[in-house]
Design a protein around this motif. Structure first.
Motif, short mmCIF file in Angstrom:
data_model
loop_
_atom_site.label_atom_id
_atom_site.label_comp_id
_atom_site.label_asym_id
_atom_site.label_seq_id
_atom_site.Cartn_x
_atom_site.Cartn_y
_atom_site.Cartn_z
N PRO A 1 -28.40 -28.29 -3.19
CA PRO A 1 -29.76 -27.79 -3.42
C PRO A 1 -29.83 -26.28 -3.20
N LEU A 2 -30.61 -25.60 -4.02
CA LEU A 2 -30.83 -24.17 -3.82
C LEU A 2 -31.78 -24.00 -2.63
N VAL B 1 -27.47 -35.40 -8.94
CA VAL B 1 -28.35 -34.25 -9.15
C VAL B 1 -29.78 -34.62 -8.78
N GLY B 2 -30.24 -35.76 -9.26
CA GLY B 2 -31.59 -36.21 -8.94
C GLY B 2 -31.80 -36.40 -7.45
N THR C 1 -34.36 -34.44 -4.97
CA THR C 1 -35.37 -35.21 -4.24
C THR C 1 -35.29 -35.00 -2.73
N TYR C 2 -34.05 -35.07 -2.22
CA TYR C 2 -33.88 -35.04 -0.76
C TYR C 2 -33.44 -33.68 -0.23
N ARG C 3 -33.20 -32.72 -1.12
CA ARG C 3 -32.73 -31.39 -0.72
C ARG C 3 -31.46 -31.49 0.13
N GLU C 4 -30.56 -32.36 -0.30
CA GLU C 4 -29.29 -32.57 0.41
C GLU C 4 -28.13 -32.52 -0.59
N PRO C 5 -26.95 -32.10 -0.13
CA PRO C 5 -25.79 -32.06 -1.03
C PRO C 5 -25.37 -33.47 -1.44
N ARG C 6 -24.80 -33.56 -2.63
CA ARG C 6 -24.23 -34.82 -3.10
C ARG C 6 -22.88 -34.50 -3.76
N SER D 1 -40.00 -24.59 -5.68
CA SER D 1 -39.77 -25.81 -6.45
C SER D 1 -38.34 -26.27 -6.23
N ALA D 2 -38.10 -27.58 -6.31
CA ALA D 2 -36.76 -28.12 -6.08
C ALA D 2 -35.81 -27.63 -7.17
#
Length: 244
Positions: free
Chosen positions: A123-124, A83-84, A88-93, A129-130
């Motif tokens: 990421p939305l 999630v973090g 931070t990177y605006r990428e899926p995990r 805001s992130a």
């Protein structure tokens, strides 16, 4: 456990439900709207046992703003997690198996101890805001490509709702500022008119007099004007002018 593949009509039904939730954003606050999204995710996404939306706050910490489904206690101290990284990177995990994945060991162990086998965080899009949308399952390997695409559909709609609400609130604040400015301008013009009539001053002279009163009394110009207007209505304008 392999993921469940939905039929095209089932996907269309989900998309229609998400669109309906989005239309409710004008009548509800953003927390209520996002809570609807995570609740529907638990109901509609195959294998989803928990859904959450997390945002990055002004001080840089992560805050869960909407949850649904099985509870997951907070860790006593922050640890690296998907999630973090998504924030931070605006990428899926994606964490396919909490018993085997060693990228986030403390987080994976925390999920496993509370009955979760896999999770996916997206990421939305479009938010200032992130923010991130997470889904968790009790079973490993639940979020393959089809589930990823379906979760992405939830993410897109939630991001639009988030942005729409933010824009709506920004517009309300702007409208409030404009209304305040108009009220201020109106009361100053009224006070100018009183001085022009009471002291036989021009508009410029009356405005200059109001500014002097404001500076000498260390009171905002609009408050001086409001005081004079109120005094006029109370029949005490001459007395109030002497006090200034």
């Amino acid at each position: 456990m392999s993921e469940t593949v939905l039929t095209a009509p089932e996907v269309i039904t989900i998309a229609e439900e998400l669109a309906e939730i989005g239309r409710l954003v004008d009548d509800d606050d953003v927390a209520t709207t996002l809570a609807r999204y995570v609740a529907r995710a638990v109901t509609l996404l195959p294998g989803c046992d928990r859904a959450a939306i997390t945002v990055t706050t002004a001080d840089g910490t992560a805050e869960v703003v909407a949850t649904a489904g099985r509870a997951l206690p907070d860790l006593p101290v922050p640890v690296p997690d998907p999630v973090g990284e998504a924030l931070t990177y605006r990428e899926p995990r994606r964490l396919d198996d909490t018993a085997a994945d060693d990228r986030w060991p403390a987080y994976a162990d925390h999920l496993r101890r509370h009955g979760f086998g896999s999770c996916l965080t997206l990421p939305l899009p479009g938010t200032d805001s992130a923010a991130a949308f997470s889904v968790l399952s009790a079973e490993p390997g639940r979020f393959g490509q089809d589930s990823h695409d379906l979760a992405l559909l939830f993410t897109l709609h939630a991001g639009v709702a988030f942005d729409n609400h933010t824009l709506y609130q920004d517009n309300l604040r702007l409208l409030g500022h404009v209304q305040t400015a108009l009220r201020t301008r109106t009361v100053i013009a009224q006070a100018q008119g009183l001085l022009m009539r009471h002291r036989n001053q021009t508009a410029d002279e009356a405005l200059a007099a109001l500014k002097r009163m404001s500076q000498q009394a260390n009171i905002k110009l609009r408050d001086v004007a409001a005081t004079l207007v109120a005094a006029h209505h109370a029949g005490r304008l001459a007395q109030t002018l002497r006090e200034f």
